[in-house]
Design an enzyme around this catalytic site. Structure first.
Site, PDB file in Angstrom:
ATOM      1  N   HIS A   1      19.813  12.490  -9.580  1.00  0.00           N
ATOM      2  CA  HIS A   1      20.490  11.301 -10.100  1.00  0.00           C
ATOM      3  C   HIS A   1      20.822  11.424 -11.593  1.00  0.00           C
ATOM      4  CE1 HIS A   1      19.735   8.969  -6.362  1.00  0.00           C
ATOM      5  NE2 HIS A   1      18.844   9.935  -6.249  1.00  0.00           N
TER       6      HIS A   1
ATOM      7  N   HIS B   1      22.722   8.294  -1.186  1.00  0.00           N
ATOM      8  CA  HIS B   1      22.643   9.420  -0.239  1.00  0.00           C
ATOM      9  C   HIS B   1      23.324   9.064   1.078  1.00  0.00           C
ATOM     10  CE1 HIS B   1      19.743  12.086  -2.359  1.00  0.00           C
ATOM     11  NE2 HIS B   1      19.278  10.947  -2.858  1.00  0.00           N
TER      12      HIS B   1
ATOM     13  N   HIS C   1      17.375   5.861 -11.516  1.00  0.00           N
ATOM     14  CA  HIS C   1      16.000   6.360 -11.646  1.00  0.00           C
ATOM     15  C   HIS C   1      16.029   7.812 -12.090  1.00  0.00           C
ATOM     16  CE1 HIS C   1      16.959   7.558  -7.518  1.00  0.00           C
ATOM     17  NE2 HIS C   1      15.850   8.282  -7.433  1.00  0.00           N
TER      18      HIS C   1
ATOM     19  N   ASP D   1      18.179   4.999  -4.774  1.00  0.00           N
ATOM     20  CA  ASP D   1      17.386   5.369  -3.597  1.00  0.00           C
ATOM     21  C   ASP D   1      16.448   4.233  -3.181  1.00  0.00           C
ATOM     22  OD1 ASP D   1      18.628   7.797  -3.869  1.00  0.00           O
ATOM     23  OD2 ASP D   1      16.809   8.931  -4.354  1.00  0.00           O
TER      24      ASP D   1
ATOM     25  N   HIS E   1      10.542   3.138  -4.716  1.00  0.00           N
ATOM     26  CA  HIS E   1      10.828   4.577  -4.619  1.00  0.00           C
ATOM     27  C   HIS E   1      10.237   5.278  -5.840  1.00  0.00           C
ATOM     28  CE1 HIS E   1      13.035   8.238  -3.678  1.00  0.00           C
ATOM     29  NE2 HIS E   1      13.660   8.194  -4.837  1.00  0.00           N
TER      30      HIS E   1
ATOM     31  N   HIS F   1      14.985  10.809 -10.924  1.00  0.00           N
ATOM     32  CA  HIS F   1      15.009  12.028 -10.112  1.00  0.00           C
ATOM     33  C   HIS F   1      16.219  12.892 -10.472  1.00  0.00           C
ATOM     34  CE1 HIS F   1      12.226  10.166  -6.850  1.00  0.00           C
ATOM     35  NE2 HIS F   1      11.549  10.766  -7.811  1.00  0.00           N
TER      36      HIS F   1
END
Ligand code: ZN
Ligand code: FE
Length: 249
Positions: free
Chosen positions: A62, A177, A57, A139, A116, A59
């Site tokens: 990442h 994470h 994704h 995530d 997410h 973010h």
């Protein structure tokens, strides 16, 4: 014939993991590089050449390392959700749920797992004979938890977790994470009589005291100890997610 491949993890930033798929040859595939320098150093030390970067994704924790990795390995493919091209602009190969990839002699399958973020995807490395599948789920699913619902609904997350659960109990879960201990402390507060959660929490705390990662998990272990993957319906998942969002353990 294909060479045996393994997954390694590189801890970066405060709690992110970057994953490296590599085999007997010099090729390597990196998943969700938050940063570049430690990944370049790791690959160079092992004499590996980056062939592809996979993104789950958009973010920054990442995709943040991708420009730096491309400076070092300009030919590397950048694979990401085609639907998120604007937010993952360096992608060279857009994919969507159901797509198949072949990397390092292994078959990978793309799953759509929104919740997410709206275009979050996951990658399943199909098992070799006698082995387990490897899941890179970003995530979406965490060990003992799930991602926050920044852009998706509880219904979407419920369905995404359901498709990950369907991969089977032996599937190794490489989530991005190290949140496991907090997730399980929260879960143990919610279900104080749940022996499976208590046992796992003690194991995870021991690993963390010794400085070890708690990743990978397994789908079967998540089905025993993860309250989110066990949620019966979207209302239950919404309630859990709301409670965990406000929890300050
Ligand atoms: Zn994220
Ligand atoms: Fe993240």
């Amino acid at each position: 014939m294909h060479a045996a491949t393994t997954v390694s993890l590189i801890p970066v930033l405060s709690d992110n993991y970057v994953f490296v798929l590599h085999g007997e040859g010099p090729g390597a595939v990196v998943v969700d590089p938050a940063v570049a320098e430690p990944v370049i150093a790791w690959l160079e030390e092992k004499g590996l050449e980056l062939e592809a970067i996979l993104h789950t994704h958009h973010h920054s924790d990442h995709i943040g390392g991708t420009p730096g990795l491309l400076q070092r390995w300009p030919e590397a493919a950048v694979i990401a959700s085609a639907a998120d091209r604007e937010r993952i602009p360096l992608q060279t190969q857009g994919v969507q749920g159901g797509d198949q990839l072949r990397l390092l002699g292994r078959e990978l399958r793309v799953l759509e797992v929104p919740g997410h973020t709206r275009h979050h995807i996951a990658y399943v490395v199909e098992p070799e004979a006698g082995g387990a599948a490897e899941l890179f789920c970003g995530d979406t699913l965490f060990a003992g938890g799930c991602g926050r619902l920044f852009e998706g609904t509880p219904e979407q997350m419920l369905s995404s977790l359901g498709s990950l659960a369907a991969l089977g109990p032996e599937t190794r879960v490489w989530c991005a994470h190290e949140y496991t201990e907090g997730n399980l402390r929260w879960a143990a507060e919610r279900e104080p009589d749940n022996a499976a959660i208590r046992t796992r929490l003690a194991e995870v705390q021991q690993l963390r005291r010794e400085g070890h990662p708690t990743i990978p998990s397994r789908i079967g272990l998540e089905q025993e100890t993860n309250l989110f993957i066990r949620a019966q319906d979207a209302a239950a998942l919404r309630q859990l997610r709301g409670h965990k969002d406000l929890w300050r353990g």
